[in-house]
Motif scaffolding. Structure first.
Motif, PDB file in Angstrom:
ATOM      1  N   ASP A  71      54.057  55.115   8.084  1.00  0.00           N
ATOM      2  CA  ASP A  71      53.113  56.188   7.766  1.00  0.00           C
ATOM      3  C   ASP A  71      51.724  55.622   7.475  1.00  0.00           C
ATOM      4  O   ASP A  71      51.596  54.569   6.844  1.00  0.00           O
ATOM      5  N   HIS A  72      50.717  56.322   7.936  1.00  0.00           N
ATOM      6  CA  HIS A  72      49.298  56.012   7.709  1.00  0.00           C
ATOM      7  C   HIS A  72      48.756  54.923   8.636  1.00  0.00           C
ATOM      8  O   HIS A  72      47.578  54.617   8.582  1.00  0.00           O
ATOM      9  N   ILE A  73      49.615  54.320   9.483  1.00  0.00           N
ATOM     10  CA  ILE A  73      49.121  53.342  10.461  1.00  0.00           C
ATOM     11  C   ILE A  73      48.845  54.078  11.768  1.00  0.00           C
ATOM     12  O   ILE A  73      49.739  54.687  12.355  1.00  0.00           O
ATOM     13  N   THR A  74      47.607  53.999  12.212  1.00  0.00           N
ATOM     14  CA  THR A  74      47.195  54.749  13.405  1.00  0.00           C
ATOM     15  C   THR A  74      47.092  53.888  14.654  1.00  0.00           C
ATOM     16  O   THR A  74      47.162  54.391  15.767  1.00  0.00           O
ATOM     17  N   GLU A  75      46.920  52.572  14.479  1.00  0.00           N
ATOM     18  CA  GLU A  75      46.798  51.692  15.644  1.00  0.00           C
ATOM     19  C   GLU A  75      47.292  50.295  15.289  1.00  0.00           C
ATOM     20  O   GLU A  75      47.055  49.804  14.178  1.00  0.00           O
ATOM     21  N   VAL A  76      47.993  49.660  16.234  1.00  0.00           N
ATOM     22  CA  VAL A  76      48.547  48.312  16.016  1.00  0.00           C
ATOM     23  C   VAL A  76      48.174  47.417  17.189  1.00  0.00           C
ATOM     24  O   VAL A  76      48.437  47.760  18.344  1.00  0.00           O
ATOM     25  N   LYS A  77      47.553  46.281  16.893  1.00  0.00           N
ATOM     26  CA  LYS A  77      47.233  45.284  17.911  1.00  0.00           C
ATOM     27  C   LYS A  77      47.841  43.949  17.479  1.00  0.00           C
ATOM     28  O   LYS A  77      47.478  43.420  16.428  1.00  0.00           O
ATOM     29  N   VAL A  78      48.749  43.405  18.281  1.00  0.00           N
ATOM     30  CA  VAL A  78      49.441  42.158  17.933  1.00  0.00           C
ATOM     31  C   VAL A  78      49.055  41.060  18.920  1.00  0.00           C
ATOM     32  O   VAL A  78      49.080  41.273  20.135  1.00  0.00           O
TER      33      VAL A  78
ATOM     34  N   ASP B  83      50.514  48.707   1.627  1.00  0.00           N
ATOM     35  CA  ASP B  83      50.649  47.351   1.103  1.00  0.00           C
ATOM     36  C   ASP B  83      51.592  46.521   1.970  1.00  0.00           C
ATOM     37  O   ASP B  83      52.385  47.044   2.756  1.00  0.00           O
ATOM     38  N   THR B  84      51.507  45.169   1.829  1.00  0.00           N
ATOM     39  CA  THR B  84      52.305  44.266   2.670  1.00  0.00           C
ATOM     40  C   THR B  84      53.797  44.392   2.409  1.00  0.00           C
ATOM     41  O   THR B  84      54.610  44.148   3.296  1.00  0.00           O
ATOM     42  N   ALA B  85      54.180  44.749   1.196  1.00  0.00           N
ATOM     43  CA  ALA B  85      55.599  44.918   0.884  1.00  0.00           C
ATOM     44  C   ALA B  85      56.208  46.021   1.751  1.00  0.00           C
ATOM     45  O   ALA B  85      57.314  45.886   2.287  1.00  0.00           O
ATOM     46  N   THR B  86      55.460  47.105   1.916  1.00  0.00           N
ATOM     47  CA  THR B  86      55.920  48.220   2.754  1.00  0.00           C
ATOM     48  C   THR B  86      55.997  47.800   4.214  1.00  0.00           C
ATOM     49  O   THR B  86      56.944  48.148   4.932  1.00  0.00           O
ATOM     50  N   LEU B  87      55.010  47.014   4.645  1.00  0.00           N
ATOM     51  CA  LEU B  87      54.996  46.547   6.035  1.00  0.00           C
ATOM     52  C   LEU B  87      56.190  45.631   6.311  1.00  0.00           C
ATOM     53  O   LEU B  87      56.824  45.723   7.364  1.00  0.00           O
ATOM     54  N   ASN B  88      56.499  44.745   5.356  1.00  0.00           N
ATOM     55  CA  ASN B  88      57.637  43.838   5.532  1.00  0.00           C
ATOM     56  C   ASN B  88      58.960  44.587   5.578  1.00  0.00           C
ATOM     57  O   ASN B  88      59.872  44.209   6.328  1.00  0.00           O
ATOM     58  N   LYS B  89      59.074  45.643   4.789  1.00  0.00           N
ATOM     59  CA  LYS B  89      60.305  46.445   4.793  1.00  0.00           C
ATOM     60  C   LYS B  89      60.498  47.145   6.137  1.00  0.00           C
ATOM     61  O   LYS B  89      61.630  47.409   6.556  1.00  0.00           O
ATOM     62  N   ALA B  90      59.388  47.429   6.800  1.00  0.00           N
ATOM     63  CA  ALA B  90      59.463  48.135   8.081  1.00  0.00           C
ATOM     64  C   ALA B  90      59.908  47.212   9.224  1.00  0.00           C
ATOM     65  O   ALA B  90      60.380  47.685  10.262  1.00  0.00           O
ATOM     66  N   LEU B  91      59.762  45.897   9.028  1.00  0.00           N
ATOM     67  CA  LEU B  91      60.084  44.934  10.083  1.00  0.00           C
ATOM     68  C   LEU B  91      61.484  44.360   9.904  1.00  0.00           C
ATOM     69  O   LEU B  91      61.972  44.236   8.775  1.00  0.00           O
ATOM     70  N   PRO B  92      62.137  43.954  10.995  1.00  0.00           N
ATOM     71  CA  PRO B  92      63.423  43.249  10.896  1.00  0.00           C
ATOM     72  C   PRO B  92      63.247  41.949  10.108  1.00  0.00           C
ATOM     73  O   PRO B  92      62.138  41.414  10.007  1.00  0.00           O
ATOM     74  N   ASP B  93      64.336  41.413   9.573  1.00  0.00           N
ATOM     75  CA  ASP B  93      64.275  40.243   8.694  1.00  0.00           C
ATOM     76  C   ASP B  93      63.661  39.007   9.343  1.00  0.00           C
ATOM     77  O   ASP B  93      63.126  38.149   8.646  1.00  0.00           O
ATOM     78  N   LYS B  94      63.754  38.885  10.663  1.00  0.00           N
ATOM     79  CA  LYS B  94      63.253  37.670  11.319  1.00  0.00           C
ATOM     80  C   LYS B  94      61.727  37.579  11.311  1.00  0.00           C
ATOM     81  O   LYS B  94      61.162  36.522  11.584  1.00  0.00           O
ATOM     82  N   TYR B  95      61.057  38.696  10.996  1.00  0.00           N
ATOM     83  CA  TYR B  95      59.592  38.689  10.976  1.00  0.00           C
ATOM     84  C   TYR B  95      59.065  38.802   9.545  1.00  0.00           C
ATOM     85  O   TYR B  95      59.670  39.463   8.697  1.00  0.00           O
ATOM     86  N   THR B  96      57.944  38.138   9.300  1.00  0.00           N
ATOM     87  CA  THR B  96      57.283  38.230   7.995  1.00  0.00           C
ATOM     88  C   THR B  96      55.798  38.473   8.217  1.00  0.00           C
ATOM     89  O   THR B  96      55.173  37.793   9.027  1.00  0.00           O
TER      90      THR B  96
END
Length: 243
Positions: free
Chosen positions: A27-34, A50-63
């Motif tokens: 939520d609240h992320i409108t654009e992603v460039k990797v 916050d980064t804690a929320t972003l980390n929870k959204a990703l699989p464990d292999k990514y930080t």
């Protein structure tokens, strides 16, 4: 607003696509460039996440961590921990493996010490052990390896056969078979890899080291350069000794 982040654990285009997919669902992320090569991302938000929320959204292999944070290779909660200490924890498996290889090589010859025999066994065990970890993920290793090895970037088949090249070299050193050829091949393959490692370190890219395959998450650091440099120096010394 747009924020920059570092992301570890990505080894291929599939990883990049996966990270983008999961982050876009937040939520609240409108654009992603990797950026796969730099291990970085730019996130545009309509409200801060916050980064804690972003980390929870990703699989464990990514930080994921904010770009200004020093703990680029953080894979666990290390808030308040010095960057060097965190890096040392990351490299612990690699350092332990090198320690055991060194100890085994010494113990094999403690009754009849000889530098040449020690170096041959060290190089042989080094290749066998490191190829073992690469064999655990023969499908994922080439993609990770091509992130920094110049030849693997150009010839995909090279990354696929590299673990088998290491195994063959290890057996040649341990069995004392065609040592000169094994030493020359060592200089070539590790020389090429070291060039790629050096470029990666100079560019300060946050990528995963493939020296132990993909089974262990190791950051690309000076330790990778040092381990290759030790093997290259040993190969040169052995060739000079054989002249």
């Amino acid at each position: 607003m747009t924020h920059k982040y570092n992301i570890t654990g990505m080894t291929c285009e599939g990883c990049k696509a996966s990270v983008e997919k999961y982050l876009k669902k937040v939520d609240h992320i409108t654009e992603v460039k990797v950026d796969l090569e730099k291990g970085a991302a730019e996130l545009t938000m309509d409200s801060h996440v916050d980064t804690a929320t972003l980390n929870k959204a990703l699989p464990d292999k990514y930080t994921i961590s904010a770009a200004h944070e020093k703990q680029v290779f953080n894979t666990e909660n290390t808030v308040g921990m010095p960057a060097e200490e965190s890096k040392l924890k990351q490299l612990k498996p690699l350092l332990l493996i090198i320690f055991y290889i060194s100890a085994a090589s010494i113990l094999l010859h403690y009754n009849n010490w000889g530098w040449s025999a020690f170096m041959l066994d060290f190089m042989g065990l080094f290749y066998i052990v490191f190829s073992f970890f690469k064999m655990l993920d023969l499908k994922g290793f080439p993609e990770s390896f091509s992130m920094y090895d110049p030849l693997a970037k150009r010839i995909s088949a090279y990354g696929k056969v590299y673990p088998f090249i290491e195994t063959a070299l290890g057996l040649m050193f341990l069995m004392r078979f065609e040592i000169t050829i094994a030493l020359v091949v060592t200089l070539v393959v590790l020389g090429i890899t070291t060039i790629g490692v050096t470029r990666t370190l100079l560019d300060k890219k946050a990528i995963q080291c493939a020296c132990l395959g993909t089974a262990l998450k190791l950051p690309m650091t000076e330790a990778t350069f040092i381990e290759n440099f030790i093997m290259i120096v040993m190969a040169i010394l052995m060739l000079i000794n054989m002249l």
